[in-house]
Design a protein around this motif. Structure first.
Motif, PDB file in Angstrom:
ATOM      1  N   THR A 132     -10.367   1.126  -0.099  1.00  0.00           N
ATOM      2  CA  THR A 132      -9.175   0.798   0.688  1.00  0.00           C
ATOM      3  C   THR A 132      -9.168  -0.649   1.158  1.00  0.00           C
ATOM      4  O   THR A 132      -8.137  -1.163   1.570  1.00  0.00           O
ATOM      5  CB  THR A 132      -9.099   1.711   1.928  1.00  0.00           C
ATOM      6  N   GLN A 133     -10.343  -1.299   1.094  1.00  0.00           N
ATOM      7  CA  GLN A 133     -10.397  -2.702   1.540  1.00  0.00           C
ATOM      8  C   GLN A 133     -10.105  -3.685   0.417  1.00  0.00           C
ATOM      9  O   GLN A 133     -10.055  -4.888   0.644  1.00  0.00           O
ATOM     10  CB  GLN A 133     -11.775  -2.997   2.128  1.00  0.00           C
ATOM     11  N   LEU A 134      -9.940  -3.177  -0.790  1.00  0.00           N
ATOM     12  CA  LEU A 134      -9.704  -4.077  -1.921  1.00  0.00           C
ATOM     13  C   LEU A 134      -8.292  -4.643  -1.850  1.00  0.00           C
ATOM     14  O   LEU A 134      -7.346  -3.958  -1.483  1.00  0.00           O
ATOM     15  CB  LEU A 134      -9.894  -3.331  -3.245  1.00  0.00           C
ATOM     16  N   ARG A 135      -8.168  -5.911  -2.207  1.00  0.00           N
ATOM     17  CA  ARG A 135      -6.868  -6.562  -2.235  1.00  0.00           C
ATOM     18  C   ARG A 135      -6.622  -7.115  -3.631  1.00  0.00           C
ATOM     19  O   ARG A 135      -7.555  -7.325  -4.409  1.00  0.00           O
ATOM     20  CB  ARG A 135      -6.817  -7.722  -1.217  1.00  0.00           C
ATOM     21  N   LYS A 136      -5.347  -7.361  -3.904  1.00  0.00           N
ATOM     22  CA  LYS A 136      -4.934  -7.965  -5.167  1.00  0.00           C
ATOM     23  C   LYS A 136      -5.754  -9.223  -5.421  1.00  0.00           C
ATOM     24  O   LYS A 136      -5.902 -10.051  -4.521  1.00  0.00           O
ATOM     25  CB  LYS A 136      -3.447  -8.332  -5.020  1.00  0.00           C
ATOM     26  N   GLY A 137      -6.305  -9.363  -6.613  1.00  0.00           N
ATOM     27  CA  GLY A 137      -7.078 -10.553  -6.948  1.00  0.00           C
ATOM     28  C   GLY A 137      -8.578 -10.357  -6.821  1.00  0.00           C
ATOM     29  O   GLY A 137      -9.347 -11.138  -7.384  1.00  0.00           O
ATOM     30  N   ASP A 138      -9.009  -9.334  -6.087  1.00  0.00           N
ATOM     31  CA  ASP A 138     -10.445  -9.071  -5.960  1.00  0.00           C
ATOM     32  C   ASP A 138     -11.037  -8.717  -7.323  1.00  0.00           C
ATOM     33  O   ASP A 138     -10.366  -8.133  -8.172  1.00  0.00           O
ATOM     34  CB  ASP A 138     -10.701  -7.890  -5.007  1.00  0.00           C
ATOM     35  N   ILE A 139     -12.314  -9.074  -7.504  1.00  0.00           N
ATOM     36  CA  ILE A 139     -13.000  -8.725  -8.753  1.00  0.00           C
ATOM     37  C   ILE A 139     -14.033  -7.636  -8.445  1.00  0.00           C
ATOM     38  O   ILE A 139     -14.799  -7.767  -7.489  1.00  0.00           O
ATOM     39  CB  ILE A 139     -13.752  -9.953  -9.326  1.00  0.00           C
ATOM     40  N   ILE A 199      -8.498  -6.625  -9.644  1.00  0.00           N
ATOM     41  CA  ILE A 199      -7.562  -5.699  -8.989  1.00  0.00           C
ATOM     42  C   ILE A 199      -6.158  -6.312  -8.975  1.00  0.00           C
ATOM     43  O   ILE A 199      -5.987  -7.491  -8.665  1.00  0.00           O
ATOM     44  CB  ILE A 199      -8.049  -5.410  -7.548  1.00  0.00           C
ATOM     45  N   THR A 200      -5.156  -5.499  -9.332  1.00  0.00           N
ATOM     46  CA  THR A 200      -3.786  -6.031  -9.421  1.00  0.00           C
ATOM     47  C   THR A 200      -2.838  -5.504  -8.340  1.00  0.00           C
ATOM     48  O   THR A 200      -1.698  -5.942  -8.263  1.00  0.00           O
ATOM     49  CB  THR A 200      -3.164  -5.703 -10.795  1.00  0.00           C
ATOM     50  N   ASN A 201      -3.300  -4.538  -7.524  1.00  0.00           N
ATOM     51  CA  ASN A 201      -2.401  -3.991  -6.508  1.00  0.00           C
ATOM     52  C   ASN A 201      -3.082  -3.897  -5.145  1.00  0.00           C
ATOM     53  O   ASN A 201      -4.269  -3.627  -5.061  1.00  0.00           O
ATOM     54  CB  ASN A 201      -1.945  -2.583  -6.891  1.00  0.00           C
ATOM     55  N   ASN A 202      -2.289  -4.106  -4.101  1.00  0.00           N
ATOM     56  CA  ASN A 202      -2.797  -3.890  -2.753  1.00  0.00           C
ATOM     57  C   ASN A 202      -2.787  -2.392  -2.453  1.00  0.00           C
ATOM     58  O   ASN A 202      -2.073  -1.635  -3.117  1.00  0.00           O
ATOM     59  CB  ASN A 202      -1.929  -4.636  -1.746  1.00  0.00           C
ATOM     60  N   PRO A 203      -3.562  -1.960  -1.420  1.00  0.00           N
ATOM     61  CA  PRO A 203      -3.589  -0.522  -1.120  1.00  0.00           C
ATOM     62  C   PRO A 203      -2.181   0.000  -0.826  1.00  0.00           C
ATOM     63  O   PRO A 203      -1.352  -0.706  -0.252  1.00  0.00           O
ATOM     64  CB  PRO A 203      -4.452  -0.445   0.139  1.00  0.00           C
ATOM     65  N   GLY A 204      -1.915   1.213  -1.239  1.00  0.00           N
ATOM     66  CA  GLY A 204      -0.611   1.822  -0.983  1.00  0.00           C
ATOM     67  C   GLY A 204       0.431   1.507  -2.049  1.00  0.00           C
ATOM     68  O   GLY A 204       1.512   2.077  -2.056  1.00  0.00           O
ATOM     69  N   GLU A 205       0.109   0.551  -2.956  1.00  0.00           N
ATOM     70  CA  GLU A 205       1.086   0.180  -3.983  1.00  0.00           C
ATOM     71  C   GLU A 205       0.587   0.555  -5.373  1.00  0.00           C
ATOM     72  O   GLU A 205       1.087   0.054  -6.371  1.00  0.00           O
ATOM     73  CB  GLU A 205       1.331  -1.342  -3.959  1.00  0.00           C
ATOM     74  N   SER A 206      -0.425   1.405  -5.417  1.00  0.00           N
ATOM     75  CA  SER A 206      -1.053   1.683  -6.706  1.00  0.00           C
ATOM     76  C   SER A 206      -0.204   2.617  -7.568  1.00  0.00           C
ATOM     77  O   SER A 206       0.769   3.208  -7.112  1.00  0.00           O
ATOM     78  CB  SER A 206      -2.414   2.331  -6.483  1.00  0.00           C
ATOM     79  N   PHE A 207      -0.621   2.706  -8.816  1.00  0.00           N
ATOM     80  CA  PHE A 207       0.055   3.569  -9.778  1.00  0.00           C
ATOM     81  C   PHE A 207       0.057   5.016  -9.286  1.00  0.00           C
ATOM     82  O   PHE A 207       1.081   5.698  -9.335  1.00  0.00           O
ATOM     83  CB  PHE A 207      -0.675   3.465 -11.118  1.00  0.00           C
ATOM     84  N   LEU A 208      -1.087   5.440  -8.761  1.00  0.00           N
ATOM     85  CA  LEU A 208      -1.207   6.806  -8.261  1.00  0.00           C
ATOM     86  C   LEU A 208      -0.264   7.030  -7.073  1.00  0.00           C
ATOM     87  O   LEU A 208       0.390   8.063  -6.978  1.00  0.00           O
ATOM     88  CB  LEU A 208      -2.660   7.079  -7.858  1.00  0.00           C
ATOM     89  N   ASP A 209      -0.173   6.031  -6.187  1.00  0.00           N
ATOM     90  CA  ASP A 209       0.748   6.121  -5.048  1.00  0.00           C
ATOM     91  C   ASP A 209       2.184   6.276  -5.531  1.00  0.00           C
ATOM     92  O   ASP A 209       2.949   7.089  -5.035  1.00  0.00           O
ATOM     93  CB  ASP A 209       0.663   4.855  -4.175  1.00  0.00           C
ATOM     94  N   ARG A 210       2.514   5.440  -6.534  1.00  0.00           N
ATOM     95  CA  ARG A 210       3.874   5.487  -7.072  1.00  0.00           C
ATOM     96  C   ARG A 210       4.141   6.831  -7.721  1.00  0.00           C
ATOM     97  O   ARG A 210       5.203   7.422  -7.569  1.00  0.00           O
ATOM     98  CB  ARG A 210       4.054   4.377  -8.126  1.00  0.00           C
ATOM     99  N   MET A 211       3.132   7.307  -8.462  1.00  0.00           N
ATOM    100  CA  MET A 211       3.266   8.572  -9.167  1.00  0.00           C
ATOM    101  C   MET A 211       3.464   9.708  -8.169  1.00  0.00           C
ATOM    102  O   MET A 211       4.314  10.580  -8.370  1.00  0.00           O
ATOM    103  CB  MET A 211       1.999   8.785  -9.988  1.00  0.00           C
ATOM    104  N   ILE A 212       2.702   9.672  -7.072  1.00  0.00           N
ATOM    105  CA  ILE A 212       2.808  10.730  -6.068  1.00  0.00           C
ATOM    106  C   ILE A 212       4.214  10.744  -5.462  1.00  0.00           C
ATOM    107  O   ILE A 212       4.868  11.777  -5.416  1.00  0.00           O
ATOM    108  CB  ILE A 212       1.731  10.564  -4.972  1.00  0.00           C
ATOM    109  N   SER A 213       4.697   9.573  -5.070  1.00  0.00           N
ATOM    110  CA  SER A 213       6.009   9.591  -4.416  1.00  0.00           C
ATOM    111  C   SER A 213       7.117   9.913  -5.416  1.00  0.00           C
ATOM    112  O   SER A 213       8.149  10.465  -5.044  1.00  0.00           O
ATOM    113  CB  SER A 213       6.280   8.286  -3.669  1.00  0.00           C
ATOM    114  N   LEU A 214       6.873   9.621  -6.689  1.00  0.00           N
ATOM    115  CA  LEU A 214       7.869   9.970  -7.711  1.00  0.00           C
ATOM    116  C   LEU A 214       7.969  11.474  -7.917  1.00  0.00           C
ATOM    117  O   LEU A 214       9.056  12.042  -7.874  1.00  0.00           O
ATOM    118  CB  LEU A 214       7.505   9.319  -9.046  1.00  0.00           C
ATOM    119  N   VAL A 215       6.817  12.126  -8.156  1.00  0.00           N
ATOM    120  CA  VAL A 215       6.883  13.568  -8.420  1.00  0.00           C
ATOM    121  C   VAL A 215       7.253  14.334  -7.155  1.00  0.00           C
ATOM    122  O   VAL A 215       7.848  15.392  -7.206  1.00  0.00           O
ATOM    123  CB  VAL A 215       5.579  14.140  -9.025  1.00  0.00           C
TER     124      VAL A 215
END
Ligand SMILES: Nc1ncnc2c1ncn2[C@@H]1O[C@H](COP(=O)(O)OP(=O)(O)OP(=O)(O)O)[C@@H](O)[C@H]1O
Ligand SMILES: [K+]
Ligand SMILES: [Mg+2]
Length: 688
Positions: A132-139, A199-215
């Protein structure tokens, strides 16, 4: 890499179990929660029914609350009950449609655990942090057996990754830096080797987050089509409201009174409650059906647009083919020296981090070929670009080495005054005719030889494109590859047309041209070079195996990375549009029978001549009104299965489809209520 190609059927079976008793109980609860007027007002038709319910309910306790009334208590009670159930049935249809997505979302949420990540600091030190502490750009570094802590792009290494948490498919897929297979999703697991991920996404904006709110349907917005239909239905409702509210003034003039619960019954029967109760369930179920096929649709609008698609544009490598283009052969051309060819071939690929480039070095090693690496010291690396279609190096001594698409290298050599070897074309054509991708290798103004890159067409393409043709959809393959290779692959896959030597902007132009001809265009692709075209198309379907850029530009993602999945999406889109049309027709056609049931009943006491209109020969005026009202209520739950499953779609012209549906649902919509109301009337007659 056949694991990329997954039949959707198994997926369906897996999710069918989601429709169970628990879901139904939950939906029943939801139906009552949705009675809240603040929620109901979003559906004006059913909101009016709810107000009707409240009025008759009040009249049960205070019969004269809305003017002097002679209605018996039991009639007020029965009418208010039927009205309450009408509203509940509508709510239930929406709740049951939402239920599946919610259940799926909660199972996805379980895979969203907090994981620990190995973050690589600039200093080279690795620290352990919660994901959860990872930010966009982190390796981060992910080793064998570890979970990938967030969405990202592989920037180093190669690993096989188990993506079953997202795709449901258990066979691992290869993820590697440099090519179109570099995107990874948080929550998936590395099963072998080790990769470095940016890392390409900040917390809460991930593919899984998007997928959850979509379904889950949290992001569901009404589509333009749905809004338009809603407006028409609401206007129709308003007209009936005005007619019914003003009716007492006419009857008073004629010297008799119509009771309030009778007026409400008439209104509720005439307004389009059937489609009003089912409309949102139809939309939700359509989106849900797409998900069942392992396709994530970002909006209902995209699904509906898919229903009207005329043209589909497909990218070749990674979409029609598996995209693991590997060097399989080195071909020397005349007047070139074998050792020299091998030397510059190696140098051109030494720093080429694309899978193609790496496969060249691997093949050299396999063939035990040696070369002098030292000349490449401090050289300027020329990375592969879809625009130039070449890669290579500029050496410090001024010599330039390139490899790339044959026409691009020919042009490059010609610009330096070089000549093209006599047998180059012949050797190029041989590779192309076999469906391979030829790359030419050159130093300065001399072409030394060719690299044969092999790729495989995904199985079953031909039958699938045939099916698209039957649906009236033209398929066009657009590829950066040369015309001969393109022709071979196009023939093998069975697409209608192809365009070769395409640059990213050419793909957009093809789409824009088709759109300017009034066509709706779908595009499927996987690469970063496909992203602009995916965004331009009316329906952009990205392969889940593809790059982050492609997935972000698209409005649909196929988790199984099968481009012909568009067939299912198109069918579902067509089904969605047809179901909505069919049930609207049915709902309005129903009015005829209800009209003939209620109108004679209302006037018969005052005007006995009205009996000629009682064509159904119903028991009594009261029985006629109740029968119409009961039919109006129970038709909603009876049609829920159809709303959820959708009207069956068979590939045929839209004209004959329209005729067929008008007949079934228009004619049926007139006949069915006559029979239904008559049967209910007989039953009601036995009770009262
Ligand atoms: N690493 C590379 N170095 C040099 N040239 C390359 C490299 N990879 C591909 N090419 C050449 O550039 C062309 C265009 O590549 P690009 O990846 O843009 O399109 P493509 O993969 O061939 O087609 P599609 O658009 O269907 O995916 C290829 O056909 C090939 O000739
Ligand atoms: K109605
Ligand atoms: Mg591609």
């Amino acid at each position: 890499m056949s694991q990329l190609f997954v039949e959707s059927e198994n997926k369906l079976q897996k999710k069918a179990s989601l429709m169970n008793k628990e879901l139904i109980i939950q939906a029943v609860k939801e139906s009552f929660v949705k009675l809240d007027p603040r929620i109901m007002i979003k559906n004006p038709i059913m909101f009016i029914v709810e107000i009707g319910f409240l009025i008759t309910l009040i009249m049960c306790f205070a019969p004269n609350a809305f003017g002097k009334s002679d209605v018996e208590l039991w009639f007020n009670i029965v009418v208010s009950f039927i009205l309450l159930f009408t509203v509940l049935f509508g709510n239930f249809s929406e709740a049951i449609a939402e239920g599946r997505g919610k259940a799926q979302a909660s199972s996805l949420k379980q895979s969203k655990k907090e994981i620990s990540a190995n973050r690589l600091l600039d200093s080279g030190i690795i620290e352990e942090v919660p994901s959860t502490q990872l930010r966009k750009g982190d390796i981060v570094i992910v080793k064998q057996g570890e979970m990938i802590p967030g969405d990202g792009e592989v920037i180093g290494g190669l690993a096989s990754v188990d993506e079953s948490a997202i795709t449901g498919e258990s066979a691992p897929v290869i993820k590697e830096a440099g090519g179109d297979f570099n995107s990874v999703t948080g929550g998936t697991r590395v099963v072998s080797d080790q990769i470095t991920v940016r890392i390409t996404n900040n917390p809460g904006e991930s593919f899984l987050d998007r997928m959850i709110s979509l379904v889950e349907g949290a992001e569901r917005q009404k589509t333009p089509n749905e809004i338009a239909l809603n407006t028409v239905l609401t206007s129709l409702t308003l007209i009936f409201l005005i007619v019914v509210v003003t009716l007492p003034f006419f009857t008073q003039y004629l010297g008799f009174n119509i009771e309030v619960p009778v007026l409400i019954s008439l209104l509720v029967c005439l307004i389009p409650t059937t489609i009003g109760g089912l409309l949102s369930a139809i939309g939700i179920a359509g989106m849900d059906r797409v998900t069942q096929f392992n396709v994530l649709a970002m909006s209902g609008k995209a699904v509906e647009a898919a229903g009207d698609i005329n043209t589909i544009i497909l990218d070749k490598t990674g979409t029609i083919t598996f995209g693991n283009r590997m060097a399989s052969e080195f071909v020397l051309v005349s007047q070139a020296d074998e050792n020299e060819f091998i030397q510059w071939l190696a140098i051109s690929s030494l720093k080429d981090e694309t899978p193609e480039g790496r496969s060249i070095i691997e093949l050299l090693k396999k063939q035990n070929k040696t070369f002098d690496e030292s000349v490449s010291q401090n050289a300027e690396i020329i990375e592969f670009k879809a625009e130039t279609r070449m890669s290579g190096m500029d050496l410090t001594d001024g010599r330039k080495v390139r490899k790339g698409a044959v026409d691009a290298v020919k042009e490059w050599v010609a610009s330096q005054g070089g000549i093209v070897p006599k047998d180059l074309d012949e050797k190029t054509n041989r590779i192309s005719k076999e469906g391979g991708t030829p790359l030419a290798v050159a130093i300065n103004n001399q072409i030394l030889g060719l690299i044969y890159l092999k790729d495989t067409v995904k199985p079953g393409m031909r039958e699938r494109f045939e099916q698209l043709r039957k649906m009236g959809i033209k398929s066009v393959m657009c590829t950066g590859d040369n015309p001969l290779t393109a022709a071979t692959i196009a023939k093998e896959a069975g697409v209608d047309e192809f365009i070769a030597e395409c640059k990213p902007e050419d793909k957009i132009d093809v789409i824009k041209y088709e759109q300017s001809q009034g066509k709706l265009v779908a595009m499927t692709g996987d690469g970063t070079n496909d992203a602009p075209a995916l965004a331009q198309a009316d329906v952009g379907l990205a392969m889940n195996s593809g790059t982050t850029a492609a997935k972000e530009a698209a409005n649909m993602i196929d988790l199984d990375s099968n481009p012909t999945k568009l067939i299912e999406v198109v069918s579902i889109g067509k089904q969605l549009l047809m179901t909505r049309g069919a049930l609207t027709t049915f709902s309005i056609a129903n009015d005829i029978a209800k009209y003939f049931a209620i109108i004679p009943a209302m006037f018969m006491i005052a005007i006995p001549e009205m009996d000629v209109l009682n064509i159904m020969q119903l028991e009594s005026p009261i029985s006629a009104i109740l029968s119409a009202l009961i039919f109006n209520a129970i038709i909603i739950p009876l049609l829920i299965p159809l709303a959820m499953k959708g009207v069956a779609y068979k590939p045929m012209s839209s004209n004959s489809l329209l005729k067929r549906n008008m007949f079934i649902y228009g004619f049926g919509g007139v006949i069915v209520p006559f029979i239904g109301i008559k049967l209910i009337d007989v039953a009601v007659g036995l009770i009262i």
